[in-house]
Design an enzyme around this catalytic site. Structure first.
Site: not given
Length: 260
Positions: A134, A142, A147, A151, A177
């Site tokens: 991850d 974020n 955000h 993304d 993630e």
């Protein structure tokens, strides 16, 4: 620290899976309906009835041309209908098996595939490894960049990983993630090498934010007689160890030393 200069554009990629069984079952149902109609028509002597009717109305309609039109249009319509159903089924199955944001496999489907691969590996004595990984400090990304930027990082991260695994490997997004690679026909050391290549590629890639993005990896190889759950637990424990010992590193069989 400024981000590395290597950058890339996000390619479009999708894993397509077709539910052949559903398509074949619908085709079989159509054949059965056709057979039932044929038997009913034969039992009721519908052909004789239709012939008598055609003799009475032939002076009003050109039934030969009408029959020819039906014979030509009917099969074409059936082909069009079958193709449309095939596309619909493919789309539905693909949507059910893929992650909406990244376009790679989702957790539900990859777990089903992994369970099958574990059984296959035990049956045929083939190597199988799992890589869990991850993005480090993703919450900070974020919080700092928003955000939408997060993304974009996820999409680029998935694209980067997809471009560096083999065709026979499977990549999935298993959480926010969190990602996983099912490395088929691959032992622990081979999976470690793949994880290290992914780690290095992530660290050296510009993800479009003013921050270097890194990732941590946990690798495990399937042992003789080992269960699906035990394989996943060991990989998860090694991922946790990589996070605990400084992040941006790979933990697994013959794990490397911490990154400077």
């Amino acid at each position: 620290m400024s981000p590395k200069k290597d950058s890339f554009t996000l390619p479009r990629f999708k894993h397509k899976y077709l539910d052949n069984w559903r398509f074949l079952s619908e085709l079989l149902l159509a054949v059965l309906v056709l057979l039932v109609v044929f038997l009913v028509a034969a039992e009721l002597d519908l052909s004789g009835t239709l012939y008598s009717w055609s003799q009475r109305v032939d002076h009003l309609f050109d039934l030969d041309d009408l029959l020819l039109s039906v014979l030509l249009v009917g099969p074409l319509y059936l082909v069009f209908f079958a193709y449309r159903r095939l596309v619909e089924i493919r789309t539905l199955v693909e949507q059910a098996n893929t992650d909406v944001l990244t376009g790679i496999l989702n957790r539900r489907y990859v777990m089903e595939v992994l369970a099958r691969e574990v059984r296959r590996s035990h049956r045929y004595h083939r190597e199988l490894s799992v890589i869990l990984f991850d993005i480090d400090h993703f919450k900070q990304i974020n919080d700092q960049f928003g955000h939408p930027a997060g993304d974009r990082v996820l999409k680029s991260f998935a694209s980067l990983a997809a471009g560096r695994i083999r065709d026979l490997d499977l990549l999935a997004r298993t959480g926010g993630e969190e990602f996983m690679v099912v490395a088929t026909e691959t032992g622990g050391m081979g999976a470690m090498e793949l994880a290290e290549r992914l780690r290095s590629a992530v660290e050296s890639t510009n993800f479009g934010i003013d921050q270097v993005v890194t990732a941590s990896f946990g690798v495990s190889q399937l042992r003789p007689g080992e269960s699906f759950g035990s394989l996943m637990q060991r990989a998860d424990e090694r991922l946790y160890r990589a996070k605990r010992d400084g992040r941006n590193r790979v933990e697994g069989p013959g794990a490397n030393q911490p990154r400077p």
